[in-house]
Design an enzyme around this catalytic site. Structure first.
Site, PDB file in Angstrom:
ATOM      1  N   TRP A   1       9.729  -2.118  -5.866  1.00  0.00           N
ATOM      2  CA  TRP A   1       8.618  -2.123  -4.904  1.00  0.00           C
ATOM      3  C   TRP A   1       7.474  -2.998  -5.388  1.00  0.00           C
ATOM      4  CZ3 TRP A   1      10.721  -1.043  -0.669  1.00  0.00           C
ATOM      5  CH2 TRP A   1      11.670  -0.025  -0.557  1.00  0.00           C
TER       6      TRP A   1
ATOM      7  N   ASP B   1       0.064   1.658  -5.033  1.00  0.00           N
ATOM      8  CA  ASP B   1       1.111   2.128  -4.132  1.00  0.00           C
ATOM      9  C   ASP B   1       1.527   3.501  -4.654  1.00  0.00           C
ATOM     10  OD1 ASP B   1       3.433   2.713  -2.764  1.00  0.00           O
ATOM     11  OD2 ASP B   1       4.476   0.847  -3.259  1.00  0.00           O
TER      12      ASP B   1
ATOM     13  N   LYS C   1       7.919   9.941   2.022  1.00  0.00           N
ATOM     14  CA  LYS C   1       8.381  10.458   0.741  1.00  0.00           C
ATOM     15  C   LYS C   1       7.794  11.843   0.485  1.00  0.00           C
ATOM     16  CE  LYS C   1      10.450   6.501  -0.125  1.00  0.00           C
ATOM     17  NZ  LYS C   1       9.673   5.292  -0.378  1.00  0.00           N
TER      18      LYS C   1
HETATM   19  C1  LIG Z   1       9.799   3.759  -0.240  1.00  0.00           C
HETATM   20  C2  LIG Z   1       8.768   2.993  -0.959  1.00  0.00           C
HETATM   21  C3  LIG Z   1       8.190   1.837  -0.403  1.00  0.00           C
HETATM   22  C4  LIG Z   1       8.611   1.256   0.929  1.00  0.00           C
HETATM   23  O1  LIG Z   1       8.102   2.023   1.949  1.00  0.00           O
HETATM   24  P1  LIG Z   1       8.301   1.617   3.493  1.00  0.00           P
HETATM   25  O2  LIG Z   1       7.463   2.652   4.157  1.00  0.00           O
HETATM   26  O3  LIG Z   1       9.758   1.733   3.784  1.00  0.00           O
HETATM   27  O4  LIG Z   1       7.811   0.241   3.688  1.00  0.00           O
HETATM   28  C5  LIG Z   1       7.188   1.198  -1.114  1.00  0.00           C
HETATM   29  N1  LIG Z   1       6.787   1.654  -2.312  1.00  0.00           N
HETATM   30  C6  LIG Z   1       7.324   2.752  -2.885  1.00  0.00           C
HETATM   31  C7  LIG Z   1       6.826   3.210  -4.214  1.00  0.00           C
HETATM   32  C8  LIG Z   1       8.324   3.452  -2.220  1.00  0.00           C
HETATM   33  O5  LIG Z   1       8.862   4.544  -2.781  1.00  0.00           O
END
Ligand SMILES: *Cc1c(COP(=O)(O)O)cnc(C)c1O
Length: 354
Positions: free
Chosen positions: A100, A167, A191
């Site tokens: 990511w 993030d 998540k």
């Molecule tokens: C799943 C995830 C993403 C991507 O998320 P989307 O909503 O599918 O764009 C980005 N960063 C992390 C840490 C993730 O676990």
């Protein structure tokens, strides 16, 4: 019987939240209308959005500290773009701790110079780099606090005076950290917070308005802030269900209470991984995530037996990501300790059998 759901994302939500969300789809607030068929400008929905934005800040202890919360679309992946679009004027730093981060770096390069302050790519991202230095002339430093795929987690917030962007998609609301150290925090809901379709973005307002480029409205944080996260039609179901999850978390005692639960779950699975000779952990011990535990079987020929036992026990979603292989147990807030107990029992049962 409901499965023991270890899915990495979209992932488990509290059963009572699913029930309340389904009720609202049929009849919201006793309006005799569905949540999905009323105007997003109606008082009933505006109240949902306001409460969701306030509760997000309250849970993180950020009320009255100059932050605004937004519920946007496009996933965390859209934030890879928006963060750089809105804040990268000359040079930004990225800590590369996995897939990511890597994707965030690629997007940022479209907007300016990007410095990888450190990377753990040399060992397939099984650890978090330490003792790196952060240049002082960066527009910001971007970190991924939890690496969903590799099962590593940042235990310490980097020391720097440049604004921090994080993030937190896979560990938002899971542990107490000093959220006020960050300028922007974002997290895809699917998540640890709600259904897919919305992304929580928390922004310190004084960081905005500093780049010289023009920003299209839909990608402009300032526009979304000034419109109270209602610049265009928000994803009403995802926002409402995220609100229900935040209410659930608050009623359980907030982040501190859930952190204690999460620590217990993590301790339980990692002790089994360490003590059971049939399993090896993937992530470096000191960097292990309390959300996603990654591990492998030490003997490949046990895979069929183990997979069958896992299935028989009603466990779902423990296959590892294709870039790591093996297994991954995602233990988000809504996953009960009992489910981890069931998985650990299967692991020790395998040891007895083999
Ligand atoms: C799943 C995830 C993403 C991507 O998320 P989307 O909503 O599918 O764009 C980005 N960063 C992390 C840490 C993730 O676990």
């Amino acid at each position: 019987m409901k499965k023991h759901n270890f899915s990495a994302g979209p992932s488990i939500l509290p059963q009572e939240v699913l029930k309340q969300a389904s009720d609202a789809v049929l009849n919201f607030n006793n309006l005799n209308l569905s949540l999905l068929e009323i105007s997003h400008r109606s008082k009933d929905f505006v109240d949902v959005m306001e409460e969701a934005r306030e509760l997000a800040l309250e849970l993180m202890g950020l009320e009255g500290k100059g932050y605004k919360a937004l519920f946007l679309q496009g996933g965390a992946s859209m934030q890879f773009v928006m963060a750089a679009y809105n804040l990268l004027e000359n040079k930004a730093g990225y800590l590369n701790t996995g897939t990511w981060s890597d994707k965030a770096i690629k997007e940022a390069k479209l907007f300016g110079e990007v410095v990888e302050v450190a990377s753990s790519k040399d060992k397939n991202f099984n650890y978090i780099p330490k003792n790196y230095s952060v240049p002082s002339d960066l527009d910001y430093l971007h970190v991924t606090t939890n690496n969903t795929i590799f099962g590593t987690q940042l235990k310490e917030i980097p020391q720097t005076d440049v604004p921090l962007i994080a993030d937190m998609s896979s560990d938002i609301f899971s542990r107490n950290i000093d959220f006020s150290k960050f300028g922007i925090i974002y997290a895809g809901a699917q998540k640890n917070m709600g259904p897919a379709g919305t992304t929580l973005v928390v922004i310190k307002e004084d960081l905005l308005g500093k780049v010289t480029r023009q920003i299209p409205n839909m990608l402009d944080y300032a526009q979304h802030v000034s419109k109270g996260s209602m610049y265009n039609t928000p994803p009403v179901f995802a926002v409402y269900t995220s609100l229900l999850t935040m209410r659930w978390l608050k009623s359980k005692g907030g982040i501190s209470a859930i952190e204690e639960e999460n620590e217990k779950k993590a301790t339980l699975i990692y002790s089994e991984i360490d003590l059971n000779p049939l399993f090896t952990g993937f992530a470096a011990k000191e960097d292990r995530s309390i959300m996603n535990a990654t591990f492998n079987l030490s003997e490949d020929n046990l895979k069929e037996t183990f997979d069958a036992m896992v299935k028989e026990a009603g466990i779902s979603g423990v296959n590892g990501h294709r870039s790591v292989g093996g297994y991954r147990a995602s233990m988000y807030n809504a996953l009960p300790l009992k489910s981890v107990g069931v998985l650990v029992d299967v692991m020790s049962e395998l040891e007895r059998k083999a």
